[in-house]
Write a protein that holds these residues in place. Structure first.
Motif, short mmCIF file in Angstrom:
data_model
loop_
_atom_site.label_atom_id
_atom_site.label_comp_id
_atom_site.label_asym_id
_atom_site.label_seq_id
_atom_site.Cartn_x
_atom_site.Cartn_y
_atom_site.Cartn_z
N GLU A 141 1.02 -1.08 -0.29
CA GLU A 141 0.16 0.23 -0.26
C GLU A 141 1.08 1.35 0.34
N GLU A 142 1.96 1.46 0.82
CA GLU A 142 3.15 2.12 0.81
C GLU A 142 3.31 2.27 -1.01
N ALA A 143 3.84 1.55 -1.28
CA ALA A 143 4.66 1.54 -3.05
C ALA A 143 3.21 2.55 -3.41
N SER A 172 0.99 3.81 -2.74
CA SER A 172 0.93 5.79 -2.42
C SER A 172 1.98 6.20 -2.85
N LYS A 173 3.12 5.86 -3.53
CA LYS A 173 4.90 6.87 -3.81
C LYS A 173 4.37 6.52 -5.34
N GLY A 174 4.05 6.18 -6.00
CA GLY A 174 3.35 6.01 -7.32
C GLY A 174 3.48 4.81 -7.54
N HIS A 175 3.85 3.05 -7.51
CA HIS A 175 4.41 2.79 -8.41
C HIS A 175 2.15 1.64 -8.33
N LYS A 176 1.84 0.81 -9.79
CA LYS A 176 0.76 0.89 -9.84
C LYS A 176 1.07 -1.18 -10.35
N LYS A 200 11.80 -4.32 -3.10
CA LYS A 200 11.53 -4.06 -1.95
C LYS A 200 12.98 -4.19 -1.02
#
Length: 566
Positions: free
Chosen positions: A418-420, A422-426, A449
């Motif tokens: 979820e953090e990924a 939120s940082k733009g990872h699709k 990661k």
């Protein structure tokens, strides 16, 4: 020197000894070229080799030929030089030709020693299996793996498939070595089962009903069944002959006369039984109450090809403590992806007196052992894979063999994903608590990661099988998956639910019938024990090790929708 000119092994010094194929009249090419000096120290030895020609060419205006021979014992080819005075050369040079020869090992000319450190000068051709190059489907040009799937009976002769076969063999040997070394017993679980381990229902059914119905239909056409009139006549005959016996007895007839009449009555009854039995025969699948009557099937109940040996091997874990099974499993899933097969192999250990922590320790130790085994015993084949398919294959094995696996709960894994996001990872698949992690999620954790193998544990109860231990939070189960770079999930396992009432409730929750699992519930009724286990998809391990992209290329005879060659 032996009479046939071959130096006996007991006359060689240790440094000059070559490995003979124990039950075959030849020396393994591996034992020549696999030496530290690549065979140079064996110059002057007379020996026999056998194999298949990879490349052949005539030289010196047809006075001699160079042949590259491979016997499957290693990736390297042994160069043969054969002169025209030994035998006609044209029969030897086509790719695919099988040769069994005797000759003397010699150093090649100095200007050729960069490519070959040793070659065999052929003095005698013992056997030859010729090939018509115009018809041989595997020319020496590079062929795609997809093309080779149409020739599963010949593809082991290619460099790639033979290398994969040796790697697969090494991993199988390593598997038995690891578990035997740690005190596990190897148990053969059944291929035919009446239990669905996964509860998914995607199983191949095993039945003789269709065969039996086809045979019956043909038989009834050839010998039509009796009519109702035939049955009535047979019954009348029994009644008539019964009356005759009764009358003879009432008339106090002689014993021989009564005996003869009784014999006639017995024959009439037997005939009636046969007539009535054939009268009941109907073409088609037998039915009962509008459903298929499996009571008339071979096993008198529904049976399937197994999707896992886990449930059965648990019976031995609950008596012998540490056990494992290693065999074929089947899934009737209409999938054409590069990660799915209808028939595949699973390694499934089961450990009594072990919880999820013990399970994770065993799984990690096993995977690391496999990786180190390939590095120690199959490096030449792995180097071939690096050259042809995956530059990082050996690097990946070294990393896994030497790295402590990262461990995180499912909830922690979802938070990271979820953090990924939120940082733009699709991601193509939505990330939220309760989902089954997709391949892209697994690869993100292992390759982006952490750049390491990862063990995710404590999954939501709703996405896991009925036999997994329910955690105190009642929302999760003590399940774990080992994720590795390249392939994602390599191992799935869990602590098993040992509480009778809980597992009974879970079976019903999954909508499964209790009756087929009564034997499984008995393990909890009588002397239940805490136990854990896991399953490793063997072909997935080979994909991970080799870097091959399609699972159909790492199993000898792939089965998938529309294909079951040989």
């Amino acid at each position: 020197m032996a009479e046939d000119g071959v130096l006996p092994l007991d006359k060689l010094t240790i440094s000059d000894t070559v490995e003979e194929a124990e039950f075959s009249q030849r020396v393994l090419i591996r034992s020549i070229l696999g030496r530290p000096d690549a065979g140079a120290g064996l110059a002057g030895q007379t020996l026999k080799v056998g194999g298949w020609v990879k490349k052949g060419r005539e030289q010196g205006k047809g006075s001699f030929a160079f042949l590259e021979l491979n016997d499957g014992s290693c990736p390297a080819n042994l160069q043969l030089i054969i002169y025209a005075d030994v035998a006609p050369l044209s029969q030897f040079t086509p790719t695919g030709t099988c040769l069994h020869v005797e000759g003397v090992l010699q150093m090649p000319p100095e200007d050729k020693q960069g490519k070959q450190s040793i070659e065999l000068k052929v003095s005698k051709v013992l056997d030859v299996g010729t090939v018509d190059p115009a018809k041989y489907p595997l020319p020496k040009t590079r062929l795609t793996l997809e093309f080779l799937r149409d020739y599963v009976h010949l593809r082991p002769r290619t460099n790639t498939i033979s290398a994969i076969a040796r790697i697969r063999n090494a991993l199988a040997y390593a598997t038995h070595t690891f578990f035997q070394k740690h005190g596990f017993l190897y148990v053969h679980t059944p291929i035919i089962t009446t239990s669905d381990c996964e509860g998914a229902g995607e199983m191949f059914q095993v039945t003789t009903l269709i065969n039996d119905a086809e045979k019956l239909e043909k038989e009834l056409i050839k010998n039509p069944p009796p009519s109702q009139e035939d049955v009535d006549l047979a019954r009348s005959s029994v009644k008539e002959k019964g009356e005759i016996v009764a009358k003879l007895k009432s008339d106090k007839a002689g014993k021989p006369e009564i005996t003869a009449a009784v014999a006639e009555l017995t024959k009439a009854k037997e005939n009636l039984s046969k007539v009535e039995e054939r009268f009941k025969l109907k073409p088609g699948i037998p039915q009962k109450d509008g459903k298929v009557d499996y009571g008339q099937d071979f096993f008198a109940r529904q049976a399937f090809l197994t999707v896992s040996g886990q449930l059965q091997v648990e019976t031995f874990a609950c008596a012998l403590s540490s056990v494992y099974t290693f065999g074929p499993t089947f899934r009737a899933e209409h999938s054409h992806t590069s990660r799915h097969l209808a028939e595949f192999w699973m390694v499934e250990p089961e450990i009594a007196f072990a919880d999820i922590e013990d399970d994770m320790k065993c799984a990690e130790a096993y995977v690391r052992f496999l990786c180190q085994w390939l590095l120690d015993n199959c490096l030449d084949d792995m180097e071939f894979m690096v050259e042809k398919f995956d530059k990082k294959a050996i690097e990946r094995l070294k990393m896994v063999a030497s790295t402590n696996f990262v461990r995180l709960s499912y909830t922690e894994a979802v938070t990271i994903l979820e953090e990924a996001v939120s940082k733009g990872h699709k991601f193509e698949n939505k990330v939220e608590w309760g989902i089954d992690l997709a391949s892209e999620h697994e690869k993100y954790l292992t390759e982006t990661k952490f750049e390491s193998p990862v063990i995710v544990y404590n999954y939501p109860k709703g996405i896991k099988a009925f036999y997994m231990k329910v955690n105190p939070d009642k929302k999760t189960v003590a399940a774990m998956d080992v994720l590795v770079p390249k392939v994602g999930e390599l191992i799935g396992g869990s602590q098993r639910e040992e509480n009778y009432e809980v597992i009974k409730e879970r079976i019903l929750e999954m909508g499964l019938p209790l009756e087929p699992y009564e034997w499984y519930l008995d393990l909890r009724r009588y002397g239940t024990v805490k136990h854990s286990g896991f399953g490793l998809g063997f072909e997935r391990m080979i994909l991970f090790a080799t870097g091959i992209d399609n699972i159909r290329d790492v199993i000898p005879f792939p089965r998938y929708p529309g294909r079951a060659d040989l």
